[in-house]
Design a protein around this motif. Structure first.
Motif, mmCIF file in Angstrom:
data_model
loop_
_atom_site.group_PDB
_atom_site.id
_atom_site.type_symbol
_atom_site.label_atom_id
_atom_site.label_comp_id
_atom_site.label_asym_id
_atom_site.label_seq_id
_atom_site.Cartn_x
_atom_site.Cartn_y
_atom_site.Cartn_z
ATOM 1 N N UNK A 214 38.283 -3.167 13.573
ATOM 2 C CA UNK A 214 37.154 -3.824 13.201
ATOM 3 C C UNK A 214 37.302 -5.260 13.224
ATOM 4 N N UNK A 215 35.932 -5.966 13.621
ATOM 5 C CA UNK A 215 36.315 -7.337 13.629
ATOM 6 C C UNK A 215 34.712 -7.930 13.209
ATOM 7 N N UNK A 216 34.967 -9.223 12.670
ATOM 8 C CA UNK A 216 33.693 -10.104 12.625
ATOM 9 C C UNK A 216 33.597 -11.013 13.605
ATOM 10 N N UNK A 217 32.497 -11.274 14.250
ATOM 11 C CA UNK A 217 32.117 -12.156 15.423
ATOM 12 C C UNK A 217 31.014 -13.122 14.964
ATOM 13 N N UNK A 218 30.927 -14.160 15.454
ATOM 14 C CA UNK A 218 29.811 -15.211 15.562
ATOM 15 C C UNK A 218 29.897 -15.928 16.599
ATOM 16 N N UNK A 219 28.763 -16.127 17.279
ATOM 17 C CA UNK A 219 28.786 -17.334 18.485
ATOM 18 C C UNK A 219 29.063 -18.605 17.828
ATOM 19 N N UNK A 220 29.695 -19.543 18.575
ATOM 20 C CA UNK A 220 29.948 -20.946 18.108
ATOM 21 C C UNK A 220 28.744 -21.689 17.915
ATOM 22 N N UNK A 221 28.600 -22.151 16.776
ATOM 23 C CA UNK A 221 27.353 -22.883 16.394
ATOM 24 C C UNK A 221 26.318 -21.843 15.591
ATOM 25 N N UNK A 222 26.394 -20.847 15.471
ATOM 26 C CA UNK A 222 25.775 -19.824 14.579
ATOM 27 C C UNK A 222 26.394 -19.422 13.397
ATOM 28 N N UNK A 223 25.554 -19.318 12.393
ATOM 29 C CA UNK A 223 26.067 -19.210 11.062
ATOM 30 C C UNK A 223 26.142 -17.644 10.711
ATOM 31 N N UNK A 224 25.589 -16.716 11.358
ATOM 32 C CA UNK A 224 25.564 -15.354 11.014
ATOM 33 C C UNK A 224 26.604 -14.804 11.640
ATOM 34 N N UNK A 225 27.496 -13.843 10.939
ATOM 35 C CA UNK A 225 28.525 -13.181 11.321
ATOM 36 C C UNK A 225 28.011 -11.631 11.877
ATOM 37 N N UNK A 226 28.551 -11.137 12.947
ATOM 38 C CA UNK A 226 28.251 -9.658 13.267
ATOM 39 C C UNK A 226 29.343 -8.640 12.881
ATOM 40 N N UNK A 227 29.268 -7.625 12.170
ATOM 41 C CA UNK A 227 30.636 -6.532 12.082
ATOM 42 C C UNK A 227 30.358 -5.602 13.227
ATOM 43 N N UNK A 228 31.506 -5.896 14.034
ATOM 44 C CA UNK A 228 31.602 -5.091 15.319
ATOM 45 C C UNK A 228 32.898 -4.044 15.391
ATOM 46 N N UNK A 229 33.082 -3.198 16.431
ATOM 47 C CA UNK A 229 34.063 -2.288 16.452
ATOM 48 C C UNK A 229 34.703 -2.694 17.790
ATOM 49 N N UNK A 230 35.929 -3.068 17.573
ATOM 50 C CA UNK A 230 36.632 -3.064 19.089
ATOM 51 C C UNK A 230 36.673 -1.891 19.921
ATOM 52 N N UNK A 231 36.775 -1.975 21.222
ATOM 53 C CA UNK A 231 36.689 -0.613 21.840
ATOM 54 C C UNK A 231 38.077 -0.808 22.967
ATOM 55 N N UNK A 232 38.738 -1.917 22.833
ATOM 56 C CA UNK A 232 39.944 -1.830 23.688
ATOM 57 C C UNK A 232 39.803 -2.847 24.975
ATOM 58 N N UNK A 233 41.181 -2.807 25.444
ATOM 59 C CA UNK A 233 41.199 -4.004 26.847
ATOM 60 C C UNK A 233 40.487 -3.260 27.857
ATOM 61 N N UNK A 234 40.090 -4.136 28.721
ATOM 62 C CA UNK A 234 39.578 -3.473 30.320
ATOM 63 C C UNK A 234 40.563 -3.874 31.126
#
Length: 263
Positions: A214-234
């Motif tokens: 599990x990971x929290x992400x947000x684009x640089x400059x944005x205030x809102x975080x997204x709760x996301x799930x890692x699916x691995x390396x390509x």
């Protein structure tokens, strides 16, 4: 400075480290490697006793005094594929396996840090340069080996560690660098030779697994975080994730701020 004749006798590489130049001091080994890449053989190593450039690409402070290992490797790879992420993982895994051979248990903290006891031992950086339509990559490895403890604490808010602080024997630098270059060469052969990249991914996946992917992400400059799930390396070494909407994307540290969250 390293005794290259002694180091060379311990190399089992096809080409990594077969050409080698070293300096007492450089702005950075990566910058020097970039300036000579067009006329340098594949696998050439640029090494320095210290570096005086103190900023990373993201403008963070980095400390490179005497007592560290600072080297860059010039690599010719297929220019049809983006190897920045995969080479970063490869460099980290080469350090991981080298330290394991020495009886040390590091942790690879994605995207590019080498950690021991929750403190930073070093980092991996990758740059690219095009020379006569040939894409060359500069794989740089910086490690704290025997830097004064007080100097580290004062300069990096006690967030860094030297290998000698936890290693119980003398470190023969030529032995260690030869092991490191051997692992880099082996991993390149395994992965780019179309065999398997598993040995590159495994140490990084060990780190990611503690967060239950599990990971929290947000684009640089944005205030809102997204709760996301890692699916691995390509197969390019990029780390994928699933957005709350169900869409998939790549975690680009230049694009996203990242917080790993344990469940």
């Amino acid at each position: 400075m390293l005794n290259y004749h002694f180091l060379k006798d311990k190399l089992n590489t096809e080409y990594v480290g077969r050409s080698f130049i070293q300096f007492e001091s450089l702005q950075s080994t990566a910058k020097k490697a970039s300036t000579i890449a067009s006329h340098s053989p594949n696998g050439m190593v640029v090494c320095a006793d210290k570096q005086w450039e103190n900023k990373t690409k993201r403008n963070k402070e980095w400390f490179s005094p005497q007592g560290g290992l600072y080297l860059s490797i010039i690599l010719d790879l297929d220019r049809k594929k983006n190897y920045f992420c995969l080479l970063t993982l490869l460099g980290g895994s080469a350090v991981f396996h080298t330290l394991k051979d020495m009886g040390v248990s590091p942790v690879l903290k994605w995207p590019n840090d080498i950690m021991i006891h929750d403190k930073k031992l070093g980092a991996i950086f990758v740059d690219g340069i095009t020379c006569d339509n040939i894409e060359k990559y500069i794989l740089s490895i910086n490690l704290n080996i025997d830097i004064d403890r007080e100097m580290l604490a004062d300069s990096l808010d006690n967030q860094a560690i030297s290998l000698m602080a936890i290693y119980n024997s003398d470190i023969v630098m030529e032995d260690m660098v030869a092991m490191l270059l051997n692992h880099v060469d082996d991993l390149i052969g395994e992965c780019y030779g179309k065999k398997s990249c598993d040995r590159i991914y495994e140490p990084w996946e060990q780190y990611l697994s503690q967060f239950a992917n599990h990971v929290q992400l947000r684009k640089h400059g944005n205030k809102k975080w997204m709760e996301c799930k890692i699916i691995g390396f390509n197969n390019c070494g990029e780390l994928g994730f699933i957005q709350p909407s169900g869409n998939t994307d790549i975690i680009d540290p230049q694009k996203y701020e990242v917080i790993m969250t344990k469940e």
